[in-house]
Design a protein around this motif. Structure first.
Motif, short mmCIF file in Angstrom:
data_model
loop_
_atom_site.label_atom_id
_atom_site.label_comp_id
_atom_site.label_asym_id
_atom_site.label_seq_id
_atom_site.Cartn_x
_atom_site.Cartn_y
_atom_site.Cartn_z
N ALA A 72 0.83 -1.21 0.00
CA ALA A 72 0.00 0.00 0.00
C ALA A 72 0.87 1.26 0.00
O ALA A 72 0.59 2.23 -0.72
N ALA A 73 1.93 1.24 0.81
CA ALA A 73 2.82 2.40 0.87
C ALA A 73 3.53 2.61 -0.46
O ALA A 73 3.66 3.74 -0.95
N LEU A 74 3.99 1.51 -1.06
CA LEU A 74 4.68 1.62 -2.35
C LEU A 74 3.73 2.10 -3.43
O LEU A 74 4.09 2.93 -4.27
N ALA A 75 2.50 1.60 -3.41
CA ALA A 75 1.51 2.04 -4.40
C ALA A 75 1.26 3.54 -4.29
O ALA A 75 1.07 4.23 -5.31
N SER A 76 1.28 4.06 -3.07
CA SER A 76 1.05 5.50 -2.89
C SER A 76 2.20 6.32 -3.46
O SER A 76 1.99 7.45 -3.93
N LEU A 77 3.41 5.76 -3.45
CA LEU A 77 4.55 6.47 -4.04
C LEU A 77 4.45 6.53 -5.55
O LEU A 77 5.07 7.39 -6.19
N LEU A 78 3.69 5.61 -6.13
CA LEU A 78 3.57 5.53 -7.59
C LEU A 78 2.31 6.19 -8.12
O LEU A 78 1.97 6.03 -9.29
N GLU A 79 1.61 6.96 -7.28
CA GLU A 79 0.39 7.62 -7.70
C GLU A 79 0.68 8.64 -8.81
O GLU A 79 1.63 9.42 -8.70
#
Length: 221
Positions: A72-79
């Motif tokens: 989830a944290a990594l996905a937020s970095l790729l927004e």
């Protein structure tokens, strides 16, 4: 190798810190911009020192003394949201545009020419003149067409922002495959080796990489 529709990410701890390896396979120029954005966004979450390195098929962002990221944290970095704003902040857009403005101002005839019979103006003098002009326009006419042209050329030519936007959107749409190998992998090793080029050591860079490769080969058979 990731399957079609997957985005492979590897988190590997080394003596340098926590390394996040990502493999968009989008080319070095795009990876430069993406790595800078990821490092900036990650730094907003935790206090640490960040560095990054890239090659043609992936990138690595290294953080000192931080806990591992979850999906989830990594996905937020790729927004994709706010990508241009974060990119401008991450790569110091003002300084890049200042350098680009120098050539634009020269072509536009805004820099004082050398006086006939006198020595040619030095590069330092040209830099000082263009930098002063850039600062004056930024302060008193921030919407000046030449300033906008400089920023546009940086985004389009140096950072390939159109391709970067497309790649980030594709990364966000793929299924994230986050793995945590115990050691460097065949994909991550070249990126790790590239990141060590700038480190200080009494050993030659090739010697360090060769020794690390031998250790990796011994571990993986």
């Amino acid at each position: 190798m990731p399957a079609h529709g997957q985005l492979l990410a590897e988190q590997i701890k080394t003596r340098e810190g926590l390394n996040l390896f990502l493999y968009p396979f989008a080319g070095r120029a795009v990876h430069e911009g993406l790595a800078a954005v990821l490092a900036l966004r990650w730094s907003r979450r935790v206090a640490a020192t960040f560095s990054f390195s890239v090659n043609d098929y992936g990138l690595v962002v290294t953080a000192t003394s931080v806990q591992a990221l979850d999906e989830a944290a990594l996905a937020s970095l790729l927004e994709p949201d706010a990508l241009l704003q974060d990119l401008s902040e991450a790569v110091n857009m003002s300084e890049l545009a200042r350098r680009q403005f120098r050539e634009i101002a020269r072509v536009a005839g805004l820099l004082p020419p050398s006086i006939p019979g006198r020595a040619l103006r030095s590069l330092r003098q040209l830099q000082a003149s263009s930098s002063l002009l850039y600062d004056v326009l930024r302060q008193y006419d921030p919407g000046h067409m030449l300033l906008r042209q400089a920023e546009r050329e940086v985004l389009e030519q140096q950072l390939e922002v159109a391709t970067l936007q497309q790649v980030v959107a594709e990364c966000a749409a793929r299924k994230l495959l986050l793995t945590k190998p115990r050691t460097l992998t065949p994909l991550s090793f070249p990126l790790w080796a590239e990141s060590r080029r700038g480190s200080l050591s009494s050993e030659d860079w090739k010697q360090r990489v060769r020794r690390a490769a031998q250790l990796l080969e011994a571990r993986h058979g």
